[in-house]
Design a protein around this motif. Structure first.
Motif, short mmCIF file in Angstrom:
data_model
loop_
_atom_site.label_atom_id
_atom_site.label_comp_id
_atom_site.label_asym_id
_atom_site.label_seq_id
_atom_site.Cartn_x
_atom_site.Cartn_y
_atom_site.Cartn_z
N ARG A 58 -35.40 17.04 -32.52
CA ARG A 58 -35.75 15.25 -32.48
C ARG A 58 -37.10 15.33 -30.41
N ASP A 59 -36.34 16.03 -29.55
CA ASP A 59 -36.63 16.63 -28.27
C ASP A 59 -37.47 17.32 -27.88
N ASP A 60 -37.50 18.35 -28.82
CA ASP A 60 -38.41 19.31 -29.02
C ASP A 60 -37.72 20.52 -28.33
N ALA A 61 -36.20 19.82 -27.93
CA ALA A 61 -35.64 21.34 -27.42
C ALA A 61 -35.50 22.61 -28.31
N LEU A 62 -35.31 24.12 -28.41
CA LEU A 62 -35.24 24.75 -29.00
C LEU A 62 -34.07 24.80 -28.73
N HIS A 63 -33.55 25.46 -30.93
CA HIS A 63 -32.68 26.20 -31.14
C HIS A 63 -32.67 27.25 -32.19
N TYR A 64 -32.03 27.66 -32.17
CA TYR A 64 -31.88 28.94 -33.25
C TYR A 64 -30.70 29.25 -34.24
N MET A 65 -31.11 29.25 -35.65
CA MET A 65 -30.02 29.00 -36.78
C MET A 65 -29.96 29.86 -36.99
N VAL A 66 -28.21 30.36 -37.87
CA VAL A 66 -27.99 31.59 -38.17
C VAL A 66 -26.80 31.55 -39.08
N LYS A 67 -26.75 32.12 -39.66
CA LYS A 67 -25.56 32.12 -40.68
C LYS A 67 -24.41 31.88 -40.49
N LYS A 68 -23.75 30.71 -40.39
CA LYS A 68 -22.00 30.64 -40.41
C LYS A 68 -21.23 32.34 -40.01
N GLY A 69 -20.78 31.71 -38.61
CA GLY A 69 -20.29 33.85 -38.23
C GLY A 69 -21.47 34.61 -37.68
N HIS A 70 -22.44 34.98 -38.20
CA HIS A 70 -23.26 35.82 -37.89
C HIS A 70 -23.61 35.71 -36.56
N LEU A 71 -23.84 35.62 -35.71
CA LEU A 71 -24.22 35.59 -34.32
C LEU A 71 -24.50 36.24 -33.35
N ASP A 72 -24.56 37.43 -34.42
CA ASP A 72 -25.33 38.76 -33.76
C ASP A 72 -26.68 38.75 -34.48
N GLY A 73 -27.71 38.61 -34.71
CA GLY A 73 -29.09 38.21 -34.12
C GLY A 73 -29.48 37.33 -33.18
N TYR A 74 -28.68 36.59 -32.52
CA TYR A 74 -28.78 35.77 -31.44
C TYR A 74 -28.41 36.16 -30.39
N ILE A 75 -27.30 37.61 -30.01
CA ILE A 75 -27.32 38.01 -29.17
C ILE A 75 -28.23 38.81 -29.54
#
Length: 122
Positions: A58-75
């Motif tokens: 709502r405040d235009d802060a950036l977030h990334y969504m991944v499937k649960k437990g799959h943080l490798d894409g963000y890393i």
């Protein structure tokens, strides 16, 4: 009345009722996240078979969504930006990245049952 007519009326009524309930309770369902952007991110993860999807709150802060437990894409994204994973703190839902000049922390939390939202940094 024919069966087709009754089924059409029942389907239409259920769509209207579920839509009304969703509109009345959208903050409980989506939290601080924008519903349309969040739905697009889920679509990218499920149908588009991507590992990572961007969204904003709502405040235009950036977030990334991944499937649960799959943080490798963000890393992997952070590695491309020049950051190296220093620490994965599961107790505090935090990833600590190290660059030559600075340390950067990214917090994550569960979203719905199947997804994880990560606080993004530009």
């Amino acid at each position: 009345m024919s069966k087709r007519f009754v089924l059409t009326i029942a389907a239409g009524a259920s769509i209207i009722v579920s839509g009304a309930l969703l509109l009345l309770n959208w903050e409980k369902v989506f939290g601080d996240y924008r519903p349309i952007q969040t739905a697009k991110a889920v679509d990218k993860l499920e149908v588009g078979s991507q590992d990572l999807a961007k969204t904003t709150d709502r405040d235009d802060a950036l977030h990334y969504m991944v499937k649960k437990g799959h943080l490798d894409g963000y890393i992997k994204l952070m590695n491309e930006k020049g950051y190296v994973l220093k620490e994965k703190d599961i107790d505090h839902n935090r990833l600590v990245f190290n660059n030559v000049q600075e340390n950067q922390q990214s917090y994550y939390k569960r979203f719905a049952r199947k997804y994880t939202m990560i606080e993004g940094k530009e």
